[in-house]
Design a protein around this motif. Structure first.
Motif, PDB file in Angstrom:
ATOM      1  N   LEU A   1       0.852  -1.288   0.335  1.00 26.12           N
ATOM      2  CA  LEU A   1      -0.074   0.280  -0.033  1.00 26.12           C
ATOM      3  C   LEU A   1       1.164   1.128  -0.265  1.00 26.12           C
ATOM      4  O   LEU A   1       0.368   2.210  -1.127  1.00 26.12           O
ATOM      5  CB  LEU A   1      -1.117  -0.208   1.187  1.00 26.12           C
ATOM      6  N   ASN A   2       2.012   1.433   0.962  1.00 29.80           N
ATOM      7  CA  ASN A   2       2.504   2.567   0.781  1.00 29.80           C
ATOM      8  C   ASN A   2       3.975   1.937   0.000  1.00 29.80           C
ATOM      9  O   ASN A   2       4.600   2.868   0.123  1.00 29.80           O
ATOM     10  CB  ASN A   2       3.436   2.932   1.768  1.00 29.80           C
TER      11      ASN A   2
ATOM     12  N   GLU B   1       5.741   9.123  -7.138  1.00 28.37           N
ATOM     13  CA  GLU B   1       4.213   8.719  -6.958  1.00 28.37           C
ATOM     14  C   GLU B   1       4.016   7.634  -6.368  1.00 28.37           C
ATOM     15  O   GLU B   1       5.368   6.742  -5.936  1.00 28.37           O
ATOM     16  CB  GLU B   1       3.978   7.608  -8.478  1.00 28.37           C
ATOM     17  N   LYS B   2       3.185   7.692  -5.764  1.00 31.35           N
ATOM     18  CA  LYS B   2       2.658   6.330  -4.135  1.00 31.35           C
ATOM     19  C   LYS B   2       2.194   5.127  -5.411  1.00 31.35           C
ATOM     20  O   LYS B   2       1.523   5.540  -6.437  1.00 31.35           O
ATOM     21  CB  LYS B   2       1.264   7.698  -2.903  1.00 31.35           C
ATOM     22  N   SER B   3       1.673   4.271  -4.604  1.00 29.60           N
ATOM     23  CA  SER B   3       1.290   2.904  -4.782  1.00 29.60           C
ATOM     24  C   SER B   3      -0.393   3.446  -5.477  1.00 29.60           C
ATOM     25  O   SER B   3      -0.866   4.424  -4.647  1.00 29.60           O
ATOM     26  CB  SER B   3       0.640   2.320  -4.259  1.00 29.60           C
ATOM     27  N   ASN B   4      -0.966   2.371  -6.934  1.00 27.03           N
ATOM     28  CA  ASN B   4      -2.285   2.921  -6.925  1.00 27.03           C
ATOM     29  C   ASN B   4      -3.474   1.474  -6.369  1.00 27.03           C
ATOM     30  O   ASN B   4      -4.734   1.820  -6.120  1.00 27.03           O
ATOM     31  CB  ASN B   4      -2.672   2.778  -8.084  1.00 27.03           C
ATOM     32  N   VAL B   5      -3.319   1.412  -5.229  1.00 23.88           N
ATOM     33  CA  VAL B   5      -3.772   0.510  -4.110  1.00 23.88           C
ATOM     34  C   VAL B   5      -4.651   1.214  -3.315  1.00 23.88           C
ATOM     35  O   VAL B   5      -4.284   2.504  -2.702  1.00 23.88           O
ATOM     36  CB  VAL B   5      -3.170  -0.232  -3.100  1.00 23.88           C
ATOM     37  N   ASN B   6      -6.223   1.328  -3.956  1.00 30.80           N
ATOM     38  CA  ASN B   6      -7.115   1.394  -3.449  1.00 30.80           C
ATOM     39  C   ASN B   6      -7.222   1.117  -1.753  1.00 30.80           C
ATOM     40  O   ASN B   6      -7.896  -0.403  -2.042  1.00 30.80           O
ATOM     41  CB  ASN B   6      -8.131   1.605  -3.368  1.00 30.80           C
ATOM     42  N   ALA B   7      -6.748   1.060  -0.731  1.00 27.01           N
ATOM     43  CA  ALA B   7      -7.040  -0.077   0.537  1.00 27.01           C
ATOM     44  C   ALA B   7      -8.841  -0.193   0.865  1.00 27.01           C
ATOM     45  O   ALA B   7      -9.063  -1.142   1.291  1.00 27.01           O
ATOM     46  CB  ALA B   7      -6.216   0.837   1.560  1.00 27.01           C
TER      47      ALA B   7
END
Length: 275
Positions: free
Chosen positions: A29-30, A229-235
């Protein structure tokens, strides 16, 4: 044979595999520039219809029937796994050696002990020789040196300026602008052949890399300096999928228990009475 029991077992195994994918997404996620993975779930019937033209025997023959298990044709299985390559959110760091790529089909070229690899994680540093490197110490390749392991060397006493196209310049002690080359940023005609590896690196598994790989030109607006750019995971999405998967596992477990404890017991008792 209790085909329902095997179908439930196959469904449970499929959900376990999906659970592994969700857990890996949440674990990253991070992670900078991480791209979430997902799976498509189908059944044996779909796979058979898609591949039967490639089978060595014609369909609807006795020999071809060996490839077709009608008792298992509806067992849920993972028919495809894929990577969501959409852009993650950009986070401003104001670090001149942090970079974000604005195009989702854009990658930095990195020299590793195993050969050239690609990454979207633009969190770079300078080593003792002034070479631009990743956090793991791998050399960031230049546009002109991508095919012969040519890196980028910067003067640690000056602040480098990267243009939106990846061209590098700096101001020397006399105030003059000095050109320092350009960072290699590439795109792929077939990005689906990029395989994830360790440390956020990708390996291109296509056969004709020089044909499929294309360097961005000096007119392209692809680079953003001072951002990551951060992760594109939607928690929220992943947690919802996690709950859904756990419920499906529980449902399949109850179906299997019913087959083993109730249906088998009833069958044994009735068959014993009739015998």
């Amino acid at each position: 044979m209790q085909s329902g029991y095997y179908s439930a077992t196959g469904g449970m195994v499929t959900q376990f595999n999906r659970l592994d994918t969700i857990a890996n997404n949440l674990a990253n996620l991070n992670t900078n520039a991480y791209k979430r993975d997902d799976v498509a779930i189908g059944d044996f019937t779909r796979l058979f219809k898609e591949s039967r033209d490639e089978l060595p025997l014609e369909d609807n023959t006795r020999e071809a029937a060996k490839f077709w298990n009608r008792a298992m044709d509806k067992v849920p299985i993972i028919t495809e796994d894929y990577t969501d390559r959409s852009l993650g959110a950009f986070s401003q760091t104001n670090n001149p050696l942090d970079f974000a790529l604005k195009n989702e089909n854009a990658y930095f070229a990195i020299q590793t002990p195993d050969g050239v690899r690609y990454t979207r994680d633009g969190s770079f540093n300078l080593d003792a020789e002034g070479s631009l490197v990743t956090k793991e110490g791998y050399k960031v390749l230049s546009r002109s040196g991508i095919d012969y392991e040519g890196g980028i060397t910067l003067d640690s006493t000056t602040q480098p300026i990267f243009s939106p196209s990846g061209r590098i310049s700096s101001r020397n002690a006399d105030g003059e602008i000095v050109d320092a080359g350009a960072v290699a940023i590439v795109s792929f005609a077939s990005p689906e052949y990029l395989k994830k590896g360790a440390n956020g690196l990708y390996e291109y598994a296509g056969k004709e890399i020089n044909k499929d790989r294309e360097l961005y030109t000096l007119n392209d607006d692809v680079l953003r300096q001072g951002y990551i750019e951060k992760s594109n995971v939607n928690a929220v999405l992943e947690m919802t999928s996690l709950i859904e998967t756990n419920r499906l596992v529980d449902m399949y477990q109850k179906v299997m228990k019913t087959h083993m404890d109730d249906l088998n017991t009833e069958a044994i008792q009735k068959l014993a009475v009739r015998a």
